[in-house]
Design a protein around this motif. Structure first.
Motif, PDB file in Angstrom:
ATOM      1  N   ALA A 100      11.728  -1.493 -15.657  1.00 41.14           N
ATOM      2  CA  ALA A 100      10.591  -1.044 -14.803  1.00 41.14           C
ATOM      3  C   ALA A 100       9.727   0.000 -15.611  1.00 41.14           C
ATOM      4  CB  ALA A 100      11.118  -0.695 -13.618  1.00 41.14           C
ATOM      5  N   GLU A 101      10.549   0.828 -16.313  1.00 42.22           N
ATOM      6  CA  GLU A 101       9.887   2.137 -17.026  1.00 42.22           C
ATOM      7  C   GLU A 101       9.272   1.399 -18.127  1.00 42.22           C
ATOM      8  OE1 GLU A 101       9.483   5.089 -16.436  1.00 42.22           O
ATOM      9  OE2 GLU A 101      10.819   5.221 -14.584  1.00 42.22           O
ATOM     10  N   ILE A 102       9.810   0.595 -18.864  1.00 42.74           N
ATOM     11  CA  ILE A 102       8.922  -0.157 -19.928  1.00 42.74           C
ATOM     12  C   ILE A 102       7.612  -0.795 -19.755  1.00 42.74           C
ATOM     13  CG2 ILE A 102       9.021  -2.156 -21.588  1.00 42.74           C
ATOM     14  CD1 ILE A 102      11.998  -1.343 -22.211  1.00 42.74           C
ATOM     15  N   CYS A 103       7.650  -1.553 -18.337  1.00 45.52           N
ATOM     16  CA  CYS A 103       6.048  -2.029 -18.001  1.00 45.52           C
ATOM     17  C   CYS A 103       5.158  -0.814 -17.740  1.00 45.52           C
ATOM     18  CB  CYS A 103       6.581  -2.685 -16.583  1.00 45.52           C
ATOM     19  SG  CYS A 103       7.399  -4.349 -16.852  1.00 45.52           S
ATOM     20  N   ASP A 104       5.855   0.203 -17.163  1.00 49.28           N
ATOM     21  CA  ASP A 104       5.028   1.332 -16.828  1.00 49.28           C
ATOM     22  C   ASP A 104       4.382   2.026 -18.215  1.00 49.28           C
ATOM     23  OD1 ASP A 104       5.331   1.231 -14.164  1.00 49.28           O
ATOM     24  OD2 ASP A 104       6.175   3.075 -13.804  1.00 49.28           O
ATOM     25  N   ALA A 107       0.904  -0.976  -0.042  1.00 50.01           N
ATOM     26  CA  ALA A 107       0.008  -0.043  -0.005  1.00 50.01           C
ATOM     27  C   ALA A 107       0.909   1.255  -0.041  1.00 50.01           C
ATOM     28  CB  ALA A 107      -0.873  -0.059   1.323  1.00 50.01           C
ATOM     29  N   ALA A 108       1.908   1.331   1.000  1.00 49.83           N
ATOM     30  CA  ALA A 108       2.926   2.361   0.860  1.00 49.83           C
ATOM     31  C   ALA A 108       3.370   2.592  -0.440  1.00 49.83           C
ATOM     32  CB  ALA A 108       3.625   2.226   2.073  1.00 49.83           C
ATOM     33  N   ALA A 109       3.820   1.279  -0.922  1.00 50.82           N
ATOM     34  CA  ALA A 109       4.574   1.429  -2.292  1.00 50.82           C
ATOM     35  C   ALA A 109       3.647   1.936  -3.619  1.00 50.82           C
ATOM     36  CB  ALA A 109       5.042   0.453  -2.695  1.00 50.82           C
ATOM     37  N   GLY A 110       2.536   1.320  -3.528  1.00 47.32           N
ATOM     38  CA  GLY A 110       1.596   1.694  -4.572  1.00 47.32           C
ATOM     39  C   GLY A 110       1.204   3.067  -4.498  1.00 47.32           C
ATOM     40  N   GLN A 111       1.118   3.543  -3.648  1.00 44.24           N
ATOM     41  CA  GLN A 111       0.400   5.058  -3.692  1.00 44.24           C
ATOM     42  C   GLN A 111       1.470   6.020  -4.062  1.00 44.24           C
ATOM     43  OE1 GLN A 111      -0.890   6.336   0.221  1.00 44.24           O
ATOM     44  NE2 GLN A 111       1.215   6.932   0.985  1.00 44.24           N
ATOM     45  N   LYS A 112       2.695   5.641  -4.191  1.00 43.14           N
ATOM     46  CA  LYS A 112       3.775   6.631  -4.803  1.00 43.14           C
ATOM     47  C   LYS A 112       3.744   6.230  -6.531  1.00 43.14           C
ATOM     48  CE  LYS A 112       7.614   6.559  -2.533  1.00 43.14           C
ATOM     49  NZ  LYS A 112       9.007   5.973  -1.975  1.00 43.14           N
ATOM     50  N   LEU A 113       3.026   5.316  -6.859  1.00 45.02           N
ATOM     51  CA  LEU A 113       3.403   4.777  -8.183  1.00 45.02           C
ATOM     52  C   LEU A 113       2.366   4.995  -9.023  1.00 45.02           C
ATOM     53  CD1 LEU A 113       5.135   1.636  -7.359  1.00 45.02           C
ATOM     54  CD2 LEU A 113       6.072   3.702  -8.054  1.00 45.02           C
ATOM     55  N   SER A 114       2.403   5.238 -10.534  1.00 43.58           N
ATOM     56  CA  SER A 114       1.195   5.180 -11.287  1.00 43.58           C
ATOM     57  C   SER A 114       1.403   4.003 -12.198  1.00 43.58           C
ATOM     58  CB  SER A 114       1.466   6.523 -12.093  1.00 43.58           C
ATOM     59  OG  SER A 114       2.692   6.614 -12.752  1.00 43.58           O
ATOM     60  N   GLY A 115       2.155   3.096 -11.967  1.00 44.60           N
ATOM     61  CA  GLY A 115       2.308   1.749 -12.822  1.00 44.60           C
ATOM     62  C   GLY A 115       3.024   0.658 -12.164  1.00 44.60           C
ATOM     63  N   PRO A 116       3.105  -0.336 -12.365  1.00 41.85           N
ATOM     64  CA  PRO A 116       3.677  -1.602 -11.668  1.00 41.85           C
ATOM     65  C   PRO A 116       4.953  -1.789 -11.893  1.00 41.85           C
ATOM     66  CG  PRO A 116       2.472  -2.391 -13.875  1.00 41.85           C
ATOM     67  CD  PRO A 116       2.382  -0.988 -13.718  1.00 41.85           C
ATOM     68  N   GLY A 117       5.630  -0.985 -12.705  1.00 48.34           N
ATOM     69  CA  GLY A 117       7.139  -1.414 -13.016  1.00 48.34           C
ATOM     70  C   GLY A 117       8.203  -1.301 -11.875  1.00 48.34           C
ATOM     71  N   HIS A 118       7.984  -0.307 -10.964  1.00 48.24           N
ATOM     72  CA  HIS A 118       8.797   0.049  -9.714  1.00 48.24           C
ATOM     73  C   HIS A 118       8.253  -0.868  -8.410  1.00 48.24           C
ATOM     74  CE1 HIS A 118      11.540   2.570 -11.955  1.00 48.24           C
ATOM     75  NE2 HIS A 118      10.588   3.214 -12.679  1.00 48.24           N
ATOM     76  N   LEU A 119       7.166  -1.415  -8.731  1.00 50.62           N
ATOM     77  CA  LEU A 119       6.260  -1.897  -7.392  1.00 50.62           C
ATOM     78  C   LEU A 119       7.335  -2.996  -6.510  1.00 50.62           C
ATOM     79  CD1 LEU A 119       3.892  -1.550  -5.803  1.00 50.62           C
ATOM     80  CD2 LEU A 119       2.784  -3.452  -7.030  1.00 50.62           C
ATOM     81  N   PRO A 120       7.934  -3.748  -7.209  1.00 47.29           N
ATOM     82  CA  PRO A 120       8.773  -4.768  -6.083  1.00 47.29           C
ATOM     83  C   PRO A 120       9.838  -3.828  -5.350  1.00 47.29           C
ATOM     84  CG  PRO A 120       8.819  -5.610  -8.547  1.00 47.29           C
ATOM     85  CD  PRO A 120       8.148  -4.221  -8.533  1.00 47.29           C
ATOM     86  N   ALA A 121      10.616  -2.990  -6.300  1.00 43.94           N
ATOM     87  CA  ALA A 121      11.604  -2.226  -5.708  1.00 43.94           C
ATOM     88  C   ALA A 121      11.122  -1.450  -4.523  1.00 43.94           C
ATOM     89  CB  ALA A 121      12.320  -1.335  -6.728  1.00 43.94           C
ATOM     90  N   GLU A 122      10.066  -0.766  -4.740  1.00 44.83           N
ATOM     91  CA  GLU A 122       9.310   0.070  -3.753  1.00 44.83           C
ATOM     92  C   GLU A 122       8.916  -0.566  -2.708  1.00 44.83           C
ATOM     93  OE1 GLU A 122       9.244   3.513  -3.645  1.00 44.83           O
ATOM     94  OE2 GLU A 122      10.339   3.737  -5.197  1.00 44.83           O
ATOM     95  N   ILE A 123       8.447  -1.960  -2.897  1.00 46.47           N
ATOM     96  CA  ILE A 123       7.913  -2.778  -1.655  1.00 46.47           C
ATOM     97  C   ILE A 123       9.223  -3.169  -0.653  1.00 46.47           C
ATOM     98  CG2 ILE A 123       7.107  -4.963  -1.269  1.00 46.47           C
ATOM     99  CD1 ILE A 123       4.875  -4.892  -3.252  1.00 46.47           C
ATOM    100  N   CYS A 124      10.162  -3.547  -1.481  1.00 46.55           N
ATOM    101  CA  CYS A 124      11.413  -3.769  -0.528  1.00 46.55           C
ATOM    102  C   CYS A 124      11.835  -2.381   0.164  1.00 46.55           C
ATOM    103  CB  CYS A 124      12.637  -4.259  -1.534  1.00 46.55           C
ATOM    104  SG  CYS A 124      12.452  -5.698  -2.061  1.00 46.55           S
TER     105      CYS A 124
END
Lengths: 272, 272, 272
Positions: free
Chosen positions: C250-254, B236-253
């Motif tokens: 990640a950016e390509i996925c977004d 949730a904390a990661a997702g609200q910073k993002l507009s797409g899924p690409g960086h989600l794993p890194a942000e979750i870590c």
């Protein structure tokens, strides 16, 4: 202990040569490390390939400039392929690097690492627990490692690394908060890197792959020193931009891609 | 249905204990999930290892604090290793977690999942389609799953999860937009997470690995609740910073690495 | 050479249909590419699964909408599974895509690629070195490839691609700085993408997986053109935000997740 002089200029010249040569690096590595190792090699300026079938490893070694062997997720067919690839590399005079991931954690793993270490690797790269185990200074489960992570400091393994270097003929790199490169006669300490690096998986494995790339353009000791300096500088440059480990692999790739003499000089310190 | 009380304080205490203990988590997992699972475990504060050879899994279980078994990319040698590792874990009283990825998609996969579920896992963690299939509520191809993704909602699988928990003795966690933890007597609903999470691969697998880490410091039900709460809050904390899924794993870590009581309280809601 | 007209509107309509259909794509692919391919497929709007055991590939093909076969890290059990899956796909009339990674690098690899190419793939997608080798225009080690990377330009392989298309009945896509789609009668050149793309691993593999997803909603030629256009536009949109390759996947996925007609029109140019 004699310490041969090394310099930032030497390291940057090695990197420049690597980028010009664009060596093809054959990797027989673990499943966890494959993607990040490939990206590290590409960002560095090398051409990576992951090839493990016994049916083709000998042919692939023949077209490669260097070989990286990593036992992280080993199993019998992979160990067989490692032996075939190493034998061909040695026959053709191509350098190869051994990463004894988790040596000491299980008898099977230790045996695989010990056997490979006896087959004339140019460089062995591991953490303190792995090098202590491989040098025979500790048995399994004696408290120097936690699975594939080390609980010992690299400095504690310098004597073991020197002994291992003498016995195998390999240059031995022990990495940790401070890195050491030992070749039996000399030892070089390298202060670089970042505290977040142990919190991102397979960076050590990627460093071993990068070391293989440098063996294509420099003798083993110079290759190991250049690899540790360049990777450590990339980690330091990346880490200081971050507050957590999530983006570290991507930032390290960017730092490798942009690596220049100034960044090396800023983030790497050699110690005698 | 009885609902035992749980609290954010309980979850944060479990996380604090986990970070202090730094449990070694042995993973026998799928190729897709290995890297992200390792990074999730490291960011959380655990020490991950991926070890699958039948020659060493029993030895590795013996030095580990918990075991995660995930059938995502199964094949006979891996299933054999899973059985050996599980038997040793049970013999040594070490907790293990089952992730029945894609259960119901093929007979081979369903059989492997059913057999493992009968071997006393501490926790079973899956999506609704997988849990419905594993509980015998649906056969293959009956429209509740799409390969490894579920088309059913977690809430639809709560009865099946409770039944599966009673039959196997495992705590069963069904994850989706709302997560449920069922132990045969009670069920706990956890509202957390983010809508982008199903669009990034292997996050469910990483959650199962994280659950194994928590079983090293808490009994199964508390471990599963803590794992789902912490991972969901990170998502949730990661997702609200993002507009797409690409960086989600890194942000979750990064969110796991920085996880504190305030973030848990902000993003997690328990429901009876 | 005849060139059938294609348009940005055609491509966007294919993407819209794909998102509505959410095809299940069965991948038998290499270890390096699995995670990024799965993330690319999820961001695109497809449902990915990685399934390789001979015990279940035929059953999994039966529930899938398309199959992607990639020989990047091949070994005999995987090749056997590829053949079983392809035979079932053909029997069921389901489209499948071949990515002949590293064709030409070793005899084992070339033989595997040649045999699979003869089994009626809907699309073959490779770099210039791979397509030249597969078409029989070069033997191993003749200087057109460097391991899995190509040293030839895509344009140099157009005649070979057309010949290969005629012989196999497949649409052949050769990708590089400019991409080409050849079907024996026509050829379409697509200018898109970004110079950083060859510096991030497994993007070509992910493009092949994406092509399989499009074959679930369009005939082979239209599917290949749509896949190359959408992936290239995502790469171009991603690349122009970056100064290095680290965050490119990640950016390509977004960019795939956000892809719209405007972005396609901005970054894709078809040439006759």
């Amino acid at each position: 202990v004699l310490v041969s002089p090394v310099s930032i200029d030497d390291v940057f010249a090695a990197l420049t040569d690597l980028r010009a040569r664009r060596p093809l690096v054959h990797n027989i590595t673990n499943y966890v490390a494959m993607s990040v190792s490939a990206n590290v090699l590409l960002a560095l300026g090398a051409s990576p390939a992951m090839v493990h079938a016994v049916e083709e490893v000998e042919d692939f070694v023949a077209i490669s400039d260097a070989l990286a062997v990593n036992i992280g997720t080993l199993s019998p067919p992979w160990v067989e392929a490692m032996h075939k690839a190493v034998a061909r590399a040695n026959a053709l005079g191509k350098p190869w690097v051994l990463d004894p991931v988790g040596c000491g954690a299980t008898p099977y793993r230790t045996q695989a690492a010990v056997e490979l270490a006896g087959l004339k690797p140019a460089v062995i790269r591991g953490n303190a627990g792995e090098i202590l185990s491989l040098a025979g200074q500790t048995g399994a489960n004696e408290g120097k490692s936690k699975g594939v992570d080390s609980t010992a400091k690299a400095g504690d393994a310098v004597a073991a690394a020197s002994s291992l270097a003498k016995r195998t003929g390999a240059v031995v790199a022990v990495t940790g908060a401070v890195d050491y490169v030992c070749d039996g006669q000399s030892q070089t300490a390298i202060e670089t890197g970042h505290a977040l690096m142990p919190l991102s998986t397979a960076l050590g494995c990627s460093l071993s792959a990068e070391t293989a790339a440098f063996t294509a353009v420099r003798p083993p000791r110079e290759a190991a020193i250049a690899a540790l300096a360049v990777f450590g500088a990339a980690g330091a440059a990346a880490g200081q931009k971050l507050s957590g480990p999530g983006h570290l692999p991507a930032e390290i790739c960017d730092a490798l891609y942009a690596m220049d003499r100034t960044t090396l000089a800023r983030f790497v310190k050699f110690r005698s």
